[in-house]
Design a protein around this motif. Structure first.
Motif, PDB file in Angstrom:
ATOM      1  N   TYR A 226      48.268  54.534  24.403  1.00  0.00           N
ATOM      2  CA  TYR A 226      49.407  54.760  23.523  1.00  0.00           C
ATOM      3  C   TYR A 226      49.736  56.256  23.453  1.00  0.00           C
ATOM      4  O   TYR A 226      48.844  57.094  23.339  1.00  0.00           O
ATOM      5  CB  TYR A 226      49.123  54.257  22.115  1.00  0.00           C
ATOM      6  N   LEU A 227      51.007  56.553  23.502  1.00  0.00           N
ATOM      7  CA  LEU A 227      51.453  57.914  23.227  1.00  0.00           C
ATOM      8  C   LEU A 227      51.278  58.193  21.740  1.00  0.00           C
ATOM      9  O   LEU A 227      51.559  57.330  20.910  1.00  0.00           O
ATOM     10  CB  LEU A 227      52.924  58.087  23.611  1.00  0.00           C
ATOM     11  N   GLY A 228      50.826  59.378  21.431  1.00  0.00           N
ATOM     12  CA  GLY A 228      50.683  59.745  20.029  1.00  0.00           C
ATOM     13  C   GLY A 228      49.426  59.225  19.372  1.00  0.00           C
ATOM     14  O   GLY A 228      49.295  59.257  18.152  1.00  0.00           O
ATOM     15  N   GLY A 229      48.461  58.743  20.159  1.00  0.00           N
ATOM     16  CA  GLY A 229      47.201  58.299  19.574  1.00  0.00           C
ATOM     17  C   GLY A 229      47.257  56.843  19.150  1.00  0.00           C
ATOM     18  O   GLY A 229      47.989  56.030  19.709  1.00  0.00           O
ATOM     19  N   GLY A 230      46.492  56.487  18.139  1.00  0.00           N
ATOM     20  CA  GLY A 230      46.391  55.101  17.716  1.00  0.00           C
ATOM     21  C   GLY A 230      45.167  54.436  18.323  1.00  0.00           C
ATOM     22  O   GLY A 230      44.342  55.072  18.977  1.00  0.00           O
ATOM     23  N   SER A 231      45.050  53.140  18.104  1.00  0.00           N
ATOM     24  CA  SER A 231      43.898  52.401  18.615  1.00  0.00           C
ATOM     25  C   SER A 231      43.878  52.429  20.139  1.00  0.00           C
ATOM     26  O   SER A 231      44.925  52.527  20.780  1.00  0.00           O
ATOM     27  CB  SER A 231      43.955  50.955  18.127  1.00  0.00           C
ATOM     28  N   ASP A 232      42.684  52.348  20.701  1.00  0.00           N
ATOM     29  CA  ASP A 232      42.524  52.411  22.155  1.00  0.00           C
ATOM     30  C   ASP A 232      42.495  50.997  22.716  1.00  0.00           C
ATOM     31  O   ASP A 232      41.510  50.266  22.522  1.00  0.00           O
ATOM     32  CB  ASP A 232      41.225  53.150  22.493  1.00  0.00           C
ATOM     33  N   PRO A 233      43.550  50.538  23.414  1.00  0.00           N
ATOM     34  CA  PRO A 233      43.555  49.178  23.936  1.00  0.00           C
ATOM     35  C   PRO A 233      42.631  48.996  25.136  1.00  0.00           C
ATOM     36  O   PRO A 233      42.326  47.875  25.518  1.00  0.00           O
ATOM     37  CB  PRO A 233      45.025  48.963  24.336  1.00  0.00           C
ATOM     38  N   TRP A 234      42.207  50.098  25.747  1.00  0.00           N
ATOM     39  CA  TRP A 234      41.300  50.036  26.897  1.00  0.00           C
ATOM     40  C   TRP A 234      40.153  51.017  26.685  1.00  0.00           C
ATOM     41  O   TRP A 234      40.087  52.068  27.309  1.00  0.00           O
ATOM     42  CB  TRP A 234      42.043  50.355  28.197  1.00  0.00           C
ATOM     43  N   PRO A 235      39.208  50.671  25.782  1.00  0.00           N
ATOM     44  CA  PRO A 235      38.065  51.567  25.560  1.00  0.00           C
ATOM     45  C   PRO A 235      37.216  51.689  26.816  1.00  0.00           C
ATOM     46  O   PRO A 235      37.328  50.886  27.752  1.00  0.00           O
ATOM     47  CB  PRO A 235      37.300  50.886  24.423  1.00  0.00           C
ATOM     48  N   SER A 236      36.350  52.681  26.837  1.00  0.00           N
ATOM     49  CA  SER A 236      35.558  52.962  28.037  1.00  0.00           C
ATOM     50  C   SER A 236      34.719  51.765  28.472  1.00  0.00           C
ATOM     51  O   SER A 236      34.536  51.518  29.667  1.00  0.00           O
ATOM     52  CB  SER A 236      34.653  54.175  27.799  1.00  0.00           C
ATOM     53  N   SER A 237      34.226  50.982  27.516  1.00  0.00           N
ATOM     54  CA  SER A 237      33.410  49.816  27.872  1.00  0.00           C
ATOM     55  C   SER A 237      34.222  48.814  28.685  1.00  0.00           C
ATOM     56  O   SER A 237      33.722  48.223  29.655  1.00  0.00           O
ATOM     57  CB  SER A 237      32.864  49.149  26.611  1.00  0.00           C
ATOM     58  N   LEU A 238      35.476  48.614  28.314  1.00  0.00           N
ATOM     59  CA  LEU A 238      36.327  47.675  29.042  1.00  0.00           C
ATOM     60  C   LEU A 238      36.693  48.219  30.421  1.00  0.00           C
ATOM     61  O   LEU A 238      36.788  47.464  31.398  1.00  0.00           O
ATOM     62  CB  LEU A 238      37.583  47.386  28.226  1.00  0.00           C
ATOM     63  N   ARG A 239      36.867  49.525  30.518  1.00  0.00           N
ATOM     64  CA  ARG A 239      37.164  50.121  31.823  1.00  0.00           C
ATOM     65  C   ARG A 239      35.982  49.966  32.780  1.00  0.00           C
ATOM     66  O   ARG A 239      36.155  49.716  33.973  1.00  0.00           O
ATOM     67  CB  ARG A 239      37.531  51.602  31.662  1.00  0.00           C
ATOM     68  N   LEU A 240      34.776  50.140  32.265  1.00  0.00           N
ATOM     69  CA  LEU A 240      33.595  49.966  33.111  1.00  0.00           C
ATOM     70  C   LEU A 240      33.481  48.520  33.610  1.00  0.00           C
ATOM     71  O   LEU A 240      33.157  48.273  34.774  1.00  0.00           O
ATOM     72  CB  LEU A 240      32.335  50.350  32.341  1.00  0.00           C
ATOM     73  N   LEU A 241      33.747  47.578  32.724  1.00  0.00           N
ATOM     74  CA  LEU A 241      33.728  46.180  33.142  1.00  0.00           C
ATOM     75  C   LEU A 241      34.762  45.931  34.231  1.00  0.00           C
ATOM     76  O   LEU A 241      34.502  45.196  35.197  1.00  0.00           O
ATOM     77  CB  LEU A 241      34.002  45.268  31.945  1.00  0.00           C
ATOM     78  N   LEU A 242      35.924  46.534  34.083  1.00  0.00           N
ATOM     79  CA  LEU A 242      36.965  46.355  35.091  1.00  0.00           C
ATOM     80  C   LEU A 242      36.510  46.872  36.452  1.00  0.00           C
ATOM     81  O   LEU A 242      36.729  46.218  37.482  1.00  0.00           O
ATOM     82  CB  LEU A 242      38.246  47.062  34.649  1.00  0.00           C
ATOM     83  N   GLU A 243      35.863  48.024  36.468  1.00  0.00           N
ATOM     84  CA  GLU A 243      35.369  48.560  37.745  1.00  0.00           C
ATOM     85  C   GLU A 243      34.371  47.612  38.396  1.00  0.00           C
ATOM     86  O   GLU A 243      34.419  47.352  39.608  1.00  0.00           O
ATOM     87  CB  GLU A 243      34.723  49.938  37.530  1.00  0.00           C
ATOM     88  N   GLY A 244      33.450  47.095  37.591  1.00  0.00           N
ATOM     89  CA  GLY A 244      32.456  46.181  38.135  1.00  0.00           C
ATOM     90  C   GLY A 244      33.082  44.912  38.682  1.00  0.00           C
ATOM     91  O   GLY A 244      32.744  44.445  39.782  1.00  0.00           O
ATOM     92  N   TYR A 245      34.021  44.341  37.951  1.00  0.00           N
ATOM     93  CA  TYR A 245      34.641  43.091  38.395  1.00  0.00           C
ATOM     94  C   TYR A 245      35.614  43.301  39.543  1.00  0.00           C
ATOM     95  O   TYR A 245      35.799  42.416  40.379  1.00  0.00           O
ATOM     96  CB  TYR A 245      35.328  42.405  37.216  1.00  0.00           C
ATOM     97  N   GLN A 246      36.248  44.464  39.599  1.00  0.00           N
ATOM     98  CA  GLN A 246      37.100  44.739  40.755  1.00  0.00           C
ATOM     99  C   GLN A 246      36.263  44.790  42.034  1.00  0.00           C
ATOM    100  O   GLN A 246      36.703  44.358  43.092  1.00  0.00           O
ATOM    101  CB  GLN A 246      37.863  46.052  40.563  1.00  0.00           C
ATOM    102  N   ALA A 247      35.062  45.313  41.925  1.00  0.00           N
ATOM    103  CA  ALA A 247      34.181  45.332  43.089  1.00  0.00           C
ATOM    104  C   ALA A 247      33.824  43.903  43.492  1.00  0.00           C
ATOM    105  O   ALA A 247      33.843  43.546  44.678  1.00  0.00           O
ATOM    106  CB  ALA A 247      32.918  46.122  42.776  1.00  0.00           C
ATOM    107  N   ALA A 248      33.529  43.066  42.492  1.00  0.00           N
ATOM    108  CA  ALA A 248      33.188  41.678  42.797  1.00  0.00           C
ATOM    109  C   ALA A 248      34.358  40.942  43.439  1.00  0.00           C
ATOM    110  O   ALA A 248      34.169  40.076  44.289  1.00  0.00           O
ATOM    111  CB  ALA A 248      32.771  40.962  41.518  1.00  0.00           C
ATOM    112  N   ALA A 249      35.571  41.298  43.038  1.00  0.00           N
ATOM    113  CA  ALA A 249      36.754  40.637  43.591  1.00  0.00           C
ATOM    114  C   ALA A 249      37.162  41.226  44.934  1.00  0.00           C
ATOM    115  O   ALA A 249      38.104  40.748  45.561  1.00  0.00           O
ATOM    116  CB  ALA A 249      37.914  40.758  42.604  1.00  0.00           C
ATOM    117  N   GLY A 250      36.484  42.276  45.366  1.00  0.00           N
ATOM    118  CA  GLY A 250      36.850  42.901  46.626  1.00  0.00           C
ATOM    119  C   GLY A 250      38.066  43.790  46.519  1.00  0.00           C
ATOM    120  O   GLY A 250      38.669  44.169  47.527  1.00  0.00           O
ATOM    121  N   VAL A 251      38.464  44.141  45.291  1.00  0.00           N
ATOM    122  CA  VAL A 251      39.649  44.987  45.098  1.00  0.00           C
ATOM    123  C   VAL A 251      39.333  46.426  45.438  1.00  0.00           C
ATOM    124  O   VAL A 251      40.098  47.111  46.107  1.00  0.00           O
ATOM    125  CB  VAL A 251      40.154  44.868  43.649  1.00  0.00           C
ATOM    126  N   ARG A 252      38.179  46.890  44.980  1.00  0.00           N
ATOM    127  CA  ARG A 252      37.809  48.285  45.205  1.00  0.00           C
ATOM    128  C   ARG A 252      37.114  48.413  46.556  1.00  0.00           C
ATOM    129  O   ARG A 252      36.246  47.610  46.910  1.00  0.00           O
ATOM    130  CB  ARG A 252      36.891  48.793  44.092  1.00  0.00           C
TER     131      ARG A 252
END
Length: 583
Positions: A388-414
């Protein structure tokens, strides 16, 4: 400003359009002053928002590079960048009971309990987490906010004007009860004066809102401990803030003030900010900048067209482009799927040379917070990490980003190595038995090397990566759905690459690609019929358009509602039409 007193500071005024180098020119003036002996402790560089202050602090540090005086460090240099209000705090602290800013300063978004206590005491309604004073004054909310919310909006309006209670009826707030409930001139009582008394005498107080300590600094003629001020975005000053700067200018304590701004970027009329003060500030020297290094010709053509739309088209053009290329077009994107697909394409087009997404590659800008929420949902459902511009709640916290990296590898995306801590995040979030199976499969076959092929094979061994997402312990189905969509989309796990928010939140920022949504609320459309408000609304969209350094897409049909009037017939193009514009 009024005529200067004989001991007033000299004033240097820098006026320039978007991307024309106002900030760079201010910093050039600072460099010149430094060569003449100005020390780090002798100046403040003032902005109007916290995000702008952070950017200014970074640029100040870059200016000093390895030339920081002995005995000081990088933080000492960064601390010279402040908001105008934090400079007022520095000046006013210690006066009239204002002794502990960290405990005494309150605002609706950070300290709702204070506002709730007052409304409970008075027996009036208050809606926390919604309809702040800025929301009511800025967005022309279609719903009727609670009486308490309206009272706080009226109070903020009066403070910005340094006006008396009997001027409350001039606030742009609809009020159903008798105005004597707000302030009764016959008795001198009402909700407004009782709110002021409550702040000073409530348990845990005294409390001070932002305008209160500015008044303390003005009334006590308290000045900041410097001899030079550099003030950016000067067109956004309210009458109260102007009075503060004028008080400082005429105090005899300052030698020189540099002010920079653009009257056509004055978009805070809802809180009584006005370009009048920049346009009419007497100056000892004026520098005008009118060639944009940010905006390409097609973007400039649309921005100038927005200014000229309506009222006979008498708004002057104001600036030109100093570069080539770029594009501007109006696009029909009526579904979340279509919007997400377009943003993914823009991310790919504007990815940096090293293949990674840069900070703020795409801005999605709406006129109201409600409309920005619709856009955020489309990003989430479309598998696009965003912030979000201007701050506010984080819709993609670091924990969710790490999960995305792991699952992208499993899906063959990365197709590059996966950080071990990203895979560890996946293991941690899985149920115990499944986590153990997965960890064993990885360690036995691949040791500490987490290559995409290895991660994918391990997921396949335990039954596939898609089913495991449904079993994650991450708190909500919404997060799981967002994660699935992001894995399938193949977008880089970088929420800073796509920023969603209001046009006001994007003020002072830029991105290669900007999606500007033409949806308009009925309440705003009613207000647009007033000439002065229509002029400011055109400036708002002018600011939105000029955030684009490469591509501008004006989106029709997505957020619903009405259409911003200048866009009703397509893109308003300033003549002659520039190559790269598609109406």
């Amino acid at each position: 400003m009024s005529r200067k007193a004989s001991d007033s500071a000299d004033v240097v005024k820098i006026v320039g359009a978007p991307g024309c180098g106002k900030t760079t020119t201010l910093l050039d003036e600072l460099a010149r002053e430094r060569r003449q002996g100005l020390g780090v402790s002798d100046f403040y560089y003032l902005t109007f928002t916290t995000s702008a202050r952070e950017e200014a602090a970074d640029r100040l540090l870059a200016e000093y590079r390895g030339d920081i005086p002995r005995g000081l460090d990088a933080d000492d240099v960064r601390d010279r960048a402040k908001t105008l209000h934090s400079a007022a705090v520095t000046a006013a602290v210690g006066s009239k009971g204002f002794t502990d800013p960290s405990e005494q300063i309150i605002a609706q978004d950070s300290d709702p309990e204070v506002y709730e206590r007052f409304c409970h005491q008075e027996g009036i309604t208050y809606t926390a987490d919604d309809d702040t004073a800025d929301d009511i004054l800025r967005d022309g909310v279609d719903t009727s906010p609670s009486l308490g919310n309206k009272i706080f909006a009226i109070s903020e309006y009066l403070t910005a004007h340094r006006a008396e209670y009997d001027q409350a009826k001039h606030a742009p707030v609809e009020l159903a009860p008798s105005w004597k409930l707000v302030y009764n001139p016959n008795t001198g009582d009402g909700l407004l004066p009782r709110w002021e008394r409550f702040k000073r005498n409530a348990d845990g107080g005294p409390y001070f809102e932002h305008g209160d300590y500015v008044d303390i600094a003005i009334d006590g003629r308290h000045t900041p401990p410097v001899t030079r001020l550099f003030i950016d975005e000067f067109q956004d000053l309210t009458p109260q803030e102007y009075t503060l700067v004028r008080t400082w200018r005429d105090s005899g304590a300052l030698e020189r003030i540099y002010v920079a701004g653009d009257p056509r970027q004055s978009i805070y009329g809802f809180r009584e900010g006005s370009p009048y003060f920049l346009e009419n500030t007497p100056a000892d020297r004026v520098e005008t900048l009118d060639a944009s290094y940010r905006c390409p010709p097609p973007v400039v053509a649309v921005a100038r067209g927005i200014l000229r739309a309506g009222n006979g088209g008498d708004e002057p053009a104001g600036f030109s482009s100093n570069r080539e290329g770029g594009s501007a077009e109006r696009v029909e994107l009526e579904t979340p799927e279509a919007l997400a697909a377009s943003v993914r394409s823009a991310l790919s087009s504007h990815r940096s040379d090293d293949g990674s997404d840069g900070d703020g590659t795409v801005f999605c800008l709406a006129r109201t917070n409600r409309h920005a929420g619709y856009i955020a949902h489309a990003m989430g459902d479309g598998g696009i990490p965003y912030s979000y511009l201007g701050g506010g709640s984080d819709p993609w916290p670091s924990s969710l980003r790490l999960l995305l990296e792991g699952y992208q590898a499993a899906a063959g995306v990365r197709d590059s190595g996966v950080p071990a801590h990203a895979v560890d995040a996946v293991i941690t979030a899985l149920p115990g038995e499944l986590a153990g199976t997965f960890k064993t499969a990885l360690s036995e076959r691949y040791g500490d090397m987490f290559e995409p092929e290895g991660v994918r094979a391990a997921f396949e061994e335990i039954g596939g990566w898609k089913p495991t997402i449904g079993r994650l312990r991450i708190g909500s189905d919404r997060k799981r759905d967002r994660l699935r969509a992001a894995v399938n989309s193949g977008v880089e796990p970088d929420p800073s690459a796509v920023k969603v928010g209001t046009i006001h939140a994007a003020k002072g920022l830029e991105a290669p690609a900007v999606y500007l949504f033409d949806g308009y609320s009925r309440g705003l459309l009613d207000r647009y019929q007033t000439g002065e408000i229509a002029q400011e609304e055109r400036r708002v969209y002018y600011v939105g358009a000029t955030r684009a350094s490469e591509t501008l897409r004006v989106v029709n049909g997505y957020v619903g509602g009405k259409v911003f009037p200048p866009f009703e017939g397509g893109l308003p193009i300033d003549e002659p039409p520039a190559r790269g514009v598609k109406s």
